[in-house]
Scaffold this active site. Structure first.
Site, PDB file in Angstrom:
ATOM      1  N   TRP A 105       0.804  -1.222   0.000  1.00 54.52           N
ATOM      2  CA  TRP A 105       0.000   0.000   0.000  1.00 54.52           C
ATOM      3  C   TRP A 105       0.836   1.271   0.000  1.00 54.52           C
ATOM      4  CZ3 TRP A 105      -4.136  -0.837  -2.206  1.00 54.52           C
ATOM      5  CH2 TRP A 105      -4.920  -1.952  -1.958  1.00 54.52           C
ATOM      6  N   ASP A 175      -0.867   6.446   6.719  1.00 53.45           N
ATOM      7  CA  ASP A 175      -2.077   5.678   6.422  1.00 53.45           C
ATOM      8  C   ASP A 175      -2.271   4.695   7.577  1.00 53.45           C
ATOM      9  OD1 ASP A 175      -3.962   3.852   5.544  1.00 53.45           O
ATOM     10  OD2 ASP A 175      -2.883   3.266   3.733  1.00 53.45           O
ATOM     11  N   LYS A 199     -12.090  -1.575   8.580  1.00 50.88           N
ATOM     12  CA  LYS A 199     -11.288  -2.613   9.217  1.00 50.88           C
ATOM     13  C   LYS A 199     -11.489  -2.618  10.730  1.00 50.88           C
ATOM     14  CE  LYS A 199      -7.987  -2.034   5.449  1.00 50.88           C
ATOM     15  NZ  LYS A 199      -8.259  -3.260   4.697  1.00 50.88           N
TER      16      LYS A 199
END
Length: 375
Positions: A105, A175, A199
């Site tokens: 990511w 992030d 999540k």
């Protein structure tokens, strides 16, 4: 072992939500607050939704002890949309940004940011997944608009062990899609914290952004309004129609976290769950293996192989088949890395992790006994 009465969801996202929250949503779905309308039908300008929006922001502030000079925003576009939003809102300050790439990511974020300015990769890709070179080898730009890293690489199972080295004191952007609310965070050390809610704190559809006030007001001209942090802040996250149902559920999850020990309680549980699972992997005499170095292992996303360090694909397929018979789902690793992956988000309980480990031990014993019979 017997099958569980309900599914055990180890998915990486969208992930398991607390059962109590789902039941509360179910009870209110047809008539929110005795209005006779579902929250899905209500105007985003209504008093009811305005309160939900305000309460969700306040809960994040309380749980993370967010300083007054930081703004809490909600937007759409997912974490990937956040990659572009960060660059378009911040890189314009100097035209360049530093990116620490540790996995899937962060690499994706760096690639996205390169569309809008010069991206400096802080260190080359390590030979071994999860290695972070000595800080003396880092190539940091003192004129960078910001220093970016991914706190937890969901795909790879890598968790950044501490705050990144930042000798030039540039704003740090992180992030935290998969690690938010799983540990205490000193928000004052960051310029921006952002991530998808799907999540640890809610369903898919909403992105949280925590941004220091002085970083607002300098977006690129091409930045669309729906990704413009300054615009979103001025409109109190309701310039366009937000994902009202997602924000509504997220607010309930945040209240659930508060009732269950807050961030401290989530952090304690997160450590207990991951230690228990990693110990089972280590005690399997090589039948299960973790590809990530101990100092970088994620508490939240645990990738592992079945049948040795490189995995045995036929054995792994059998593992998934047997797991699903026991209603244990979404244990298959990301398509780019293979193997298994158990995601231990806040709504996943220690009891559920123990059931997974019990199955792992039984699967190992059965496989080895069958192998001995063949010999």
């Amino acid at each position: 072992m017997g099958s569980s009465s309900s599914a055990l969801n180890f998915g990486a996202g969208p992930a398991k939500l607390p059962r109590e929250v789902l039941e509360e949503v179910q009870n209110e779905l047809l008539s929110y607050n005795k209005s006779g309308m579902s929250i899905m039908e209500m105007s985003h300008r209504s008093p009811e939704y305005s309160k939900i929006n305000t309460d969700a922001q306040a809960a994040i502030r309380e749980l993370l002890n967010v300083p007054d000079n930081y703004m809490v925003l909600f937007m759409q576009g997912g974490g990937v949309g956040g990659f572009a939003a960060v660059a378009m809102n911040l890189i314009n300050r100097t035209g360049t940004a530093d990116y620490i790439v540790t996995g899937t990511w962060s690499a994706s974020a760096a690639k996205e940011a390169a569309k809008y300015g010069k991206v400096n990769i802080v260190f080359p890709k390590p030979e071994k997944l999860g290695d972070i070179p000595e800080t003396s080898t880092w190539n940091l730009n003192p004129d960078a608009s910001y220093l970016y890293y991914c706190d937890n690489e969901t795909v790879d199972g890598i968790e950044f062990p501490n705050m990144p080295y930042n000798p030039h004191d540039v704003p740090i952007v992180t992030d935290m899609s998969s690690s938010i609310m799983t540990k205490k965070v000193d928000v004052s050390k960051f310029g921006v914290i952002f991530g998808g809610a799907q999540k640890n704190i809610g369903p898919a559809g909403v992105v949280f952004v925590i941004i220091r006030e002085d970083l607002l007001g300098k977006p690129m001209d091409i930045c669309p309004s729906i990704l413009n942090f300054t615009h979103i802040y001025k409109a109190n996250s309701v310039h366009n129609t937000p994902a009202t149902l997602s924000v509504y559920i997220m607010e309930k999850v945040l209240q659930w976290i508060k009732k269950n020990g807050g961030v401290e309680g989530m952090e304690k549980q997160s450590l207990e769950k991951s230690v228990f699972l990693y110990k089972a992997i280590e005690n399997s005499n090589g039948f299960y293996s973790s590809p990530i170095d101990k100092k970088m292992r994620s508490r939240i996303n645990v990738p592992f192989r079945v049948g040795g360090p490189n995995g045995d694909e036929s054995l792994e397929a059998k593992f998934l088949e047997e797991a699903e018979k026991l209603r244990m789902y979404q244990l298959k690793g990301h398509r780019t890395v293979g193997g298994m992956r158990a995601s231990l988000y806040n709504a996943v309980t220690l009891k559920e992790v123990k059931l997974l480990v019990e199955f792992m031990e039984e699967f190992q014993n059965y496989t080895l006994s069958k192998s001995n019979q063949t010999i």
